[in-house]
Design an enzyme around this catalytic site. Structure first.
Site, PDB file in Angstrom:
ATOM      1  N   ARG A   1      90.217  22.414 -20.961  1.00  0.00           N
ATOM      2  CA  ARG A   1      89.889  22.309 -19.542  1.00  0.00           C
ATOM      3  C   ARG A   1      89.657  23.659 -18.868  1.00  0.00           C
ATOM      4  O   ARG A   1      88.636  23.845 -18.196  1.00  0.00           O
ATOM      5  CB  ARG A   1      90.988  21.540 -18.797  1.00  0.00           C
ATOM      6  CG  ARG A   1      91.071  20.088 -19.216  1.00  0.00           C
ATOM      7  CD  ARG A   1      92.259  19.397 -18.609  1.00  0.00           C
ATOM      8  NE  ARG A   1      93.498  19.889 -19.211  1.00  0.00           N
ATOM      9  CZ  ARG A   1      94.712  19.545 -18.830  1.00  0.00           C
ATOM     10  NH1 ARG A   1      94.860  18.712 -17.821  1.00  0.00           N
ATOM     11  NH2 ARG A   1      95.769  20.018 -19.452  1.00  0.00           N
TER      12      ARG A   1
ATOM     13  N   CYS B   1      95.256  25.801 -17.548  1.00  0.00           N
ATOM     14  CA  CYS B   1      95.607  24.494 -18.104  1.00  0.00           C
ATOM     15  C   CYS B   1      96.782  24.708 -19.061  1.00  0.00           C
ATOM     16  O   CYS B   1      97.518  25.677 -18.913  1.00  0.00           O
ATOM     17  CB  CYS B   1      94.415  23.820 -18.773  1.00  0.00           C
ATOM     18  SG  CYS B   1      93.825  24.597 -20.280  1.00  0.00           S
TER      19      CYS B   1
ATOM     20  N   ASP C   1      93.065  15.432 -19.400  1.00  0.00           N
ATOM     21  CA  ASP C   1      93.182  16.312 -20.565  1.00  0.00           C
ATOM     22  C   ASP C   1      92.503  15.633 -21.751  1.00  0.00           C
ATOM     23  O   ASP C   1      92.990  14.632 -22.264  1.00  0.00           O
ATOM     24  CB  ASP C   1      94.649  16.589 -20.889  1.00  0.00           C
ATOM     25  CG  ASP C   1      94.824  17.641 -21.972  1.00  0.00           C
ATOM     26  OD1 ASP C   1      93.808  18.095 -22.554  1.00  0.00           O
ATOM     27  OD2 ASP C   1      95.975  18.019 -22.238  1.00  0.00           O
TER      28      ASP C   1
END
Length: 169
Positions: A29, A23, A136
């Site tokens: 994440r 990420c 996100d």
């Protein structure tokens, strides 16, 4: 090495298959994906599969986001020891499959020579959500982290189902 552990044509010694989740900052994440995948791999008994995470713009050794820690804990997982790491060419070379959270991360991996082994994590989802970026949650509330967790968990099930024919012991 005992005879039963020696490689043979019918019983080769298992090798490690390396999954890397990527990420941006490696605090939300990709660490959640790493924790989810590591647990799923253990449940399947795939002791020859390794899981790691990194970020294309990660700070050095940052802890996982407190809300990411809370969400994974709620699901019986642990990120308390996680420390962020920057995506490097060494990690790209180490990985057999690199799974990213958004299309922009594809370019970061490709720039490091990993274009042939990178995919969007949701490319393995069947039906709704196929090919969509993972939300996100950074800077958002616990609900955003829960949504990201659920999206990641569903995608990882798709990934592991696809890999099962080649990775199942």
């Amino acid at each position: 090495m005992s005879d039963e552990n020696k490689p043979s044509e019918t019983h080769p010694v298992p090798t490690t298959y390396n999954l890397l989740f990527v990420c941006t900052g490696n605090t939300c994440r990709s660490p959640m994906a790493m924790a989810i995948a590591a647990a799923a791999v253990r449940e399947r008994g795939w002791t020859h599969v390794s899981v790691a995470s990194a970020g294309v713009a990660a700070g050095f050794a940052s802890e996982a986001s407190p809300l990411a820690v809370d969400v994974v804990n709620k699901h019986g997982l642990d990120l308390s020891d996680h420390r962020s790491q920057q995506l490097t060419t060494e990690l790209v070379q180490w990985a057999d499959l690199i799974l990213v959270m958004s299309p922009s991360h594809l370019f970061g991996v490709a720039d490091m020579g990993g274009a042939e082994k990178v995919a969007l994590l949701t490319d393995f989802v069947e039906g709704e959500g196929l090919g969509e970026p993972i939300e996100d949650p950074f800077g958002d509330d616990i609900d955003a982290y829960e949504r990201a967790y659920e999206q990641i968990a569903r995608a990882i099930e798709g990934v592991l189902a696809r890999l099962e024919p080649i990775l199942s012991p």
